[in-house]
Design a protein around this motif. Sequence first.
Motif, PDB file in Angstrom:
ATOM      1  N   UNK A  78       0.830  -1.212   0.000  1.00  0.00           N
ATOM      2  CA  UNK A  78       0.000   0.000   0.000  1.00  0.00           C
ATOM      3  C   UNK A  78       0.869   1.269   0.000  1.00  0.00           C
ATOM      4  N   UNK A  79       1.840   1.304  -0.890  1.00  0.00           N
ATOM      5  CA  UNK A  79       2.657   2.490  -1.119  1.00  0.00           C
ATOM      6  C   UNK A  79       3.361   2.975   0.145  1.00  0.00           C
ATOM      7  N   UNK A  80       3.821   2.040   0.952  1.00  0.00           N
ATOM      8  CA  UNK A  80       4.571   2.347   2.181  1.00  0.00           C
ATOM      9  C   UNK A  80       3.770   3.180   3.181  1.00  0.00           C
ATOM     10  N   UNK A  81       2.472   3.025   3.176  1.00  0.00           N
ATOM     11  CA  UNK A  81       1.614   3.701   4.144  1.00  0.00           C
ATOM     12  C   UNK A  81       1.053   2.675   5.121  1.00  0.00           C
ATOM     13  N   UNK A  82       1.013   3.026   6.391  1.00  0.00           N
ATOM     14  CA  UNK A  82       0.476   2.134   7.407  1.00  0.00           C
ATOM     15  C   UNK A  82      -1.047   2.202   7.429  1.00  0.00           C
ATOM     16  N   UNK A  83      -1.698   1.125   7.857  1.00  0.00           N
ATOM     17  CA  UNK A  83      -3.171   1.157   7.957  1.00  0.00           C
ATOM     18  C   UNK A  83      -3.620   2.101   9.067  1.00  0.00           C
ATOM     19  N   UNK A  84      -4.835   2.573   8.948  1.00  0.00           N
ATOM     20  CA  UNK A  84      -5.410   3.432   9.981  1.00  0.00           C
ATOM     21  C   UNK A  84      -6.401   2.689  10.872  1.00  0.00           C
ATOM     22  N   UNK A  85      -6.709   1.444  10.510  1.00  0.00           N
ATOM     23  CA  UNK A  85      -7.630   0.641  11.302  1.00  0.00           C
ATOM     24  C   UNK A  85      -7.067  -0.766  11.455  1.00  0.00           C
ATOM     25  N   UNK A  86      -7.238  -1.340  12.645  1.00  0.00           N
ATOM     26  CA  UNK A  86      -6.760  -2.693  12.933  1.00  0.00           C
ATOM     27  C   UNK A  86      -7.907  -3.498  13.539  1.00  0.00           C
ATOM     28  N   UNK A  87      -8.223  -4.619  12.907  1.00  0.00           N
ATOM     29  CA  UNK A  87      -9.192  -5.567  13.451  1.00  0.00           C
ATOM     30  C   UNK A  87      -8.408  -6.788  13.908  1.00  0.00           C
ATOM     31  N   UNK A  88      -8.335  -6.976  15.203  1.00  0.00           N
ATOM     32  CA  UNK A  88      -7.442  -7.964  15.807  1.00  0.00           C
ATOM     33  C   UNK A  88      -8.267  -9.052  16.479  1.00  0.00           C
ATOM     34  N   UNK A  89      -8.079 -10.311  16.032  1.00  0.00           N
ATOM     35  CA  UNK A  89      -8.758 -11.462  16.629  1.00  0.00           C
ATOM     36  C   UNK A  89      -7.730 -12.288  17.396  1.00  0.00           C
ATOM     37  N   UNK A  90      -7.979 -12.431  18.686  1.00  0.00           N
ATOM     38  CA  UNK A  90      -7.055 -13.175  19.566  1.00  0.00           C
ATOM     39  C   UNK A  90      -7.704 -14.496  19.968  1.00  0.00           C
ATOM     40  N   UNK A  91      -7.059 -15.586  19.627  1.00  0.00           N
ATOM     41  CA  UNK A  91      -7.611 -16.923  19.868  1.00  0.00           C
ATOM     42  C   UNK A  91      -7.008 -17.533  21.129  1.00  0.00           C
ATOM     43  N   UNK A  92      -7.763 -18.431  21.744  1.00  0.00           N
ATOM     44  CA  UNK A  92      -7.226 -19.293  22.784  1.00  0.00           C
ATOM     45  C   UNK A  92      -6.952 -18.644  24.112  1.00  0.00           C
ATOM     46  N   UNK A  93      -7.859 -17.793  24.610  1.00  0.00           N
ATOM     47  CA  UNK A  93      -7.648 -17.116  25.883  1.00  0.00           C
ATOM     48  C   UNK A  93      -8.857 -17.354  26.783  1.00  0.00           C
ATOM     49  N   UNK A  94      -8.604 -17.673  28.037  1.00  0.00           N
ATOM     50  CA  UNK A  94      -9.697 -17.855  28.990  1.00  0.00           C
ATOM     51  C   UNK A  94     -10.137 -16.504  29.554  1.00  0.00           C
ATOM     52  N   UNK A  95     -11.323 -16.473  30.145  1.00  0.00           N
ATOM     53  CA  UNK A  95     -11.871 -15.215  30.645  1.00  0.00           C
ATOM     54  C   UNK A  95     -11.017 -14.621  31.762  1.00  0.00           C
TER      55      UNK A  95
END
Length: 262
Positions: A78-95
């Motif tokens: 993407x032309x050396x530009x960083x994203x402005x939004x991050x959707x992060x899914x974290x697996x395998x974690x207890x409450x």
Amino acid sequence: MDPWTQKQRTTIVIGADVTHPGVTSAEGTPSIAAVVGSVDDQFTQFPGSTRLQRSRKEEIVELGDMVKECLIDWAVKHEDKLPTHVLFYRDGVSESQYEALRNYEIPQIKQAFKWAQEYLESKRKPERKPSDHDFKLIYVVVGKRHNTRFYRLNEEDKIRGRKNNPNLKPGFVVDTVITHSHSFDFYLQSHNPIVGTGRAAHYFVLKNNMDLTDKELQQVTHNFCYAYSRATKGVSYCAPAYYADRLCDRGRAYLRHWLKRR
């Protein structure tokens, strides 16, 4: 145009997971952490990286460095530009570990942006202006190991072509009554199991400043359950977390002698 479509070209989707050695593994066998990140606007390509860390430690120790790699891979496309939004899914974690993730992993993601920005600035031509690295984050924990089950009560909810099947149709969402009273979490039945009773994935949002509504996030997550490249139908939880889980399994193949105590 819905808000997600508008943000799609400036969003990176990341999946993360940690796998631990079993009780039969050799003493000192490390845990394996994996992080994958999208590089295209259609969210179909997810290169990733793995790290070894102290056995049984759930927080990803080098998350910042691994996310930095994902951000640089995204920026190259993407032309050396960083994203402005991050959707992060974290697996395998207890409450019981949610608070530890808030205090450790979310700051690591912020640090990763700083490191990625410094790397891109070092490679940037002098005449080009530096870009802003501020971003908005949605951090979602994906839970699979729970005992909550949902069954259909009405005949109209029956899955077509499946006799005596108690499962609900894919796309079923529960976000009230049995969910957390002060936080945003939901159960999503995204797949049609071949046999037995389907287990809805439990998604718990630890941080959301991406301006997506509850229904929009639920819809996006459901769509990702149909983006897993190894299946022609929907899978039980979203593809980014699934890819991270598969990458952890790949890492286990290199430690098989330790895992089998040979």
